[in-house]
Design a protein around this motif. Structure first.
Motif, PDB file in Angstrom:
ATOM      1  N   ALA A   1       9.993  -5.499 -35.505  1.00 29.62           N
ATOM      2  CA  ALA A   1      10.025  -6.793 -36.637  1.00 29.62           C
ATOM      3  C   ALA A   1      10.596  -5.084 -37.690  1.00 29.62           C
ATOM      4  N   GLY A   2      11.364  -6.136 -38.974  1.00 29.10           N
ATOM      5  CA  GLY A   2      11.483  -4.832 -39.513  1.00 29.10           C
ATOM      6  C   GLY A   2      11.990  -5.385 -40.735  1.00 29.10           C
ATOM      7  N   PHE A   3      11.274  -4.797 -42.242  1.00 29.75           N
ATOM      8  CA  PHE A   3      10.858  -5.085 -43.437  1.00 29.75           C
ATOM      9  C   PHE A   3      12.910  -4.669 -44.120  1.00 29.75           C
ATOM     10  N   ILE A   4      12.809  -4.858 -44.774  1.00 38.91           N
ATOM     11  CA  ILE A   4      14.647  -4.596 -44.442  1.00 38.91           C
ATOM     12  C   ILE A   4      14.821  -4.659 -46.554  1.00 38.91           C
ATOM     13  N   ARG A   5      15.369  -3.679 -46.662  1.00 43.09           N
ATOM     14  CA  ARG A   5      15.391  -3.604 -48.452  1.00 43.09           C
ATOM     15  C   ARG A   5      16.290  -4.594 -48.982  1.00 43.09           C
ATOM     16  N   GLY A   6      15.935  -5.178 -50.109  1.00 40.82           N
ATOM     17  CA  GLY A   6      16.609  -6.058 -50.781  1.00 40.82           C
ATOM     18  C   GLY A   6      17.712  -7.793 -50.045  1.00 40.82           C
ATOM     19  N   GLU A   7      18.031  -8.535 -50.757  1.00 49.82           N
ATOM     20  CA  GLU A   7      17.990  -9.685 -50.532  1.00 49.82           C
ATOM     21  C   GLU A   7      19.104  -9.654 -49.467  1.00 49.82           C
ATOM     22  N   ARG A   8      18.720 -11.085 -48.172  1.00 49.51           N
ATOM     23  CA  ARG A   8      19.258 -11.633 -47.599  1.00 49.51           C
ATOM     24  C   ARG A   8      20.635 -11.756 -47.775  1.00 49.51           C
ATOM     25  N   THR A   9      21.891 -11.035 -47.406  1.00 47.66           N
ATOM     26  CA  THR A   9      22.812 -11.586 -47.716  1.00 47.66           C
ATOM     27  C   THR A   9      23.709 -12.661 -46.613  1.00 47.66           C
ATOM     28  N   GLU A  10      24.743 -13.403 -47.227  1.00 49.11           N
ATOM     29  CA  GLU A  10      25.261 -14.365 -46.228  1.00 49.11           C
ATOM     30  C   GLU A  10      25.961 -13.891 -45.166  1.00 49.11           C
ATOM     31  N   THR A  11      26.668 -12.951 -45.020  1.00 51.34           N
ATOM     32  CA  THR A  11      26.850 -12.212 -44.216  1.00 51.34           C
ATOM     33  C   THR A  11      26.104 -11.273 -43.885  1.00 51.34           C
ATOM     34  N   LEU A  12      25.572 -11.252 -42.664  1.00 53.81           N
ATOM     35  CA  LEU A  12      24.965  -9.601 -42.521  1.00 53.81           C
ATOM     36  C   LEU A  12      26.029  -8.465 -42.349  1.00 53.81           C
ATOM     37  N   THR A  13      25.499  -7.296 -42.598  1.00 52.92           N
ATOM     38  CA  THR A  13      25.972  -5.506 -41.357  1.00 52.92           C
ATOM     39  C   THR A  13      25.758  -5.666 -41.047  1.00 52.92           C
ATOM     40  N   PRO A  14      27.293  -5.005 -40.609  1.00 54.04           N
ATOM     41  CA  PRO A  14      27.056  -4.885 -38.943  1.00 54.04           C
ATOM     42  C   PRO A  14      26.062  -4.871 -38.251  1.00 54.04           C
ATOM     43  N   THR A  15      25.437  -3.679 -38.843  1.00 53.55           N
ATOM     44  CA  THR A  15      23.850  -2.709 -38.043  1.00 53.55           C
ATOM     45  C   THR A  15      22.810  -4.314 -38.272  1.00 53.55           C
ATOM     46  N   LEU A  16      22.503  -4.657 -38.998  1.00 51.45           N
ATOM     47  CA  LEU A  16      21.455  -6.278 -38.796  1.00 51.45           C
ATOM     48  C   LEU A  16      22.301  -7.102 -37.937  1.00 51.45           C
ATOM     49  N   THR A  17      22.972  -7.438 -37.685  1.00 52.70           N
ATOM     50  CA  THR A  17      23.819  -8.113 -36.673  1.00 52.70           C
ATOM     51  C   THR A  17      23.366  -8.094 -35.486  1.00 52.70           C
ATOM     52  N   ASP A  18      23.287  -6.297 -35.100  1.00 58.18           N
ATOM     53  CA  ASP A  18      23.117  -5.911 -34.155  1.00 58.18           C
ATOM     54  C   ASP A  18      21.714  -5.935 -33.686  1.00 58.18           C
ATOM     55  N   MET A  19      21.020  -5.560 -35.080  1.00 64.30           N
ATOM     56  CA  MET A  19      19.419  -5.723 -34.588  1.00 64.30           C
ATOM     57  C   MET A  19      18.785  -7.492 -34.659  1.00 64.30           C
ATOM     58  N   GLN A  20      19.099  -8.021 -34.859  1.00 70.89           N
ATOM     59  CA  GLN A  20      19.028  -9.182 -34.960  1.00 70.89           C
ATOM     60  C   GLN A  20      19.249  -9.846 -33.468  1.00 70.89           C
ATOM     61  N   ASN A  21      20.627  -9.777 -32.986  1.00 72.81           N
ATOM     62  CA  ASN A  21      21.204  -9.908 -31.248  1.00 72.81           C
ATOM     63  C   ASN A  21      19.974  -9.732 -30.826  1.00 72.81           C
ATOM     64  N   TRP A  22      19.291  -7.918 -30.523  1.00 71.49           N
ATOM     65  CA  TRP A  22      18.612  -7.142 -29.925  1.00 71.49           C
ATOM     66  C   TRP A  22      17.078  -7.565 -30.049  1.00 71.49           C
TER      67      TRP A  22
END
Ligand SMILES: *Cc1c(COP(=O)(O)O)cnc(C)c1O
Length: 301
Positions: A93-114
């Protein structure tokens, strides 16, 4: 070490020492080498593996089933952690700084997929989380949950970084590394003799606090190190056309790719200091390529 971790490490490539072959360096009589930690692994790259290795071992051996940490939307640390968790069969689980944006960054997308659970928190809450520096130290932590402070900056991280230093099999005068939390720098200071000067390059603006943070991470006081605060280029992850042009030119000239958040700034700084005659002729400098090239996907280069 835990068998799952040994299995994972077997998939890693060696981090070689590359001599930077550039006539400009010869003119200033400086030998510049790079310790290529970027080659270790495409995802758990560079200093992130060094810092995580013994932390993961500790988490596995203490029976943890969930790893929790914090970082920004391009965090190499969380990216490496999410991937390691998936491979090792641990929840993350990760605490991410800032609001969730509609499109996730490629980094966050990978993390979610994993499979990492992403919790977006305000900048204020993020700052508050920073003060929890021990693995048991997060309020509300449940049994079998294991907390990693920002950037994985904890005592066990230094043990892994020492292995990087031990692998260097030539003599040298100076060892350089870019700094975020300064944990990698602290590991290098702790593992080098006093005759070597260890130099950190801050990737953040107003990073004077790093000197205390690094000193606090050291197992014993040391004086053979410095942090240069002058090459942040406007702030964390901020860039300038000069920096981008340098990175492109460096890659063309040497074949070594840099990213603009950490290693690009350090290498720019080293070249700048060399051409300003700030190092004595005859010096042999080793710069650690801390990897993190995945984060480059956030930049248009
Ligand atoms: C995280 C990171 C750093 C900073 O490491 P610290 O130990 O937090 O100082 C440097 N370079 C790269 C590529 C990184 O991803």
């Amino acid at each position: 070490m835990h068998p799952e971790l040994i299995k994972l490490e077997l998939t890693f490539k060696p981090s070689i020492l590359t001599k930077i072959d550039d006539p400009l360096l010869a003119r200033y009589e400086i030998e510049l080498w790079m310790k290529r930690d970027d080659l270790l692994h495409p995802i758990i790259s560079g200093n992130k593996w060094r810092k995580l290795k013994y932390v993961l071992d500790h988490a596995l051996s203490s029976g943890a089933d969930t790893l929790i940490s914090m970082g920004g939307a391009y965090s190499n640390h969380l990216h490496a952690l999410a991937y390691a968790g998936k491979i090792l069969g641990l929840k993350t689980a990760g605490f991410i700084r800032g609001e969730r944006t509609e499109t996730l960054t490629p980094t966050l997308t990978d993390m979610q997929n994993w499979g990492m659970e992403l919790n977006f928190i305000s900048r204020t809450d993020y700052r508050l989380l920073r003060q929890h520096k021990n693995y048991l130290d997060l309020p509300g932590l449940k049994p079998r949950q294991y907390w990693l402070p920002e950037g994985g900056a904890q005592a066990l991280a230094l043990t892994g970084v020492a292995e990087l230093v031990d692998e260097i099999d030539i003599s040298y005068d100076m060892l350089c590394v870019p700094c975020g939390t300064g944990a990698t720098l602290a590991g290098m200071i702790a593992a080098t003799p006093d005759q070597v000067s260890v130099m950190g390059f801050a990737a953040l603006k107003n990073a004077g606090f790093l000197r205390n943070d690094v000193a606090a991470l050291l197992p014993q006081p040391a004086t053979h190190w410095r942090i240069n605060l002058d090459y942040h280029f406007g702030g964390f992850a901020a860039t300038t056309p000069e920096l981008m042009a340098f990175i492109e030119g460096f890659e063309t000239k040497t074949g070594v790719a840099l990213e603009p958040v950490y290693t690009g700034k350090m290498m720019y700084a080293l070249y700048d200091l060399i051409t300003r005659h700030r190092f004595k002729p005859g010096r042999r400098i080793i710069a650690v390529h801390t990897g993190g090239l995945q984060g480059k996907r956030g930049f248009n280069i």
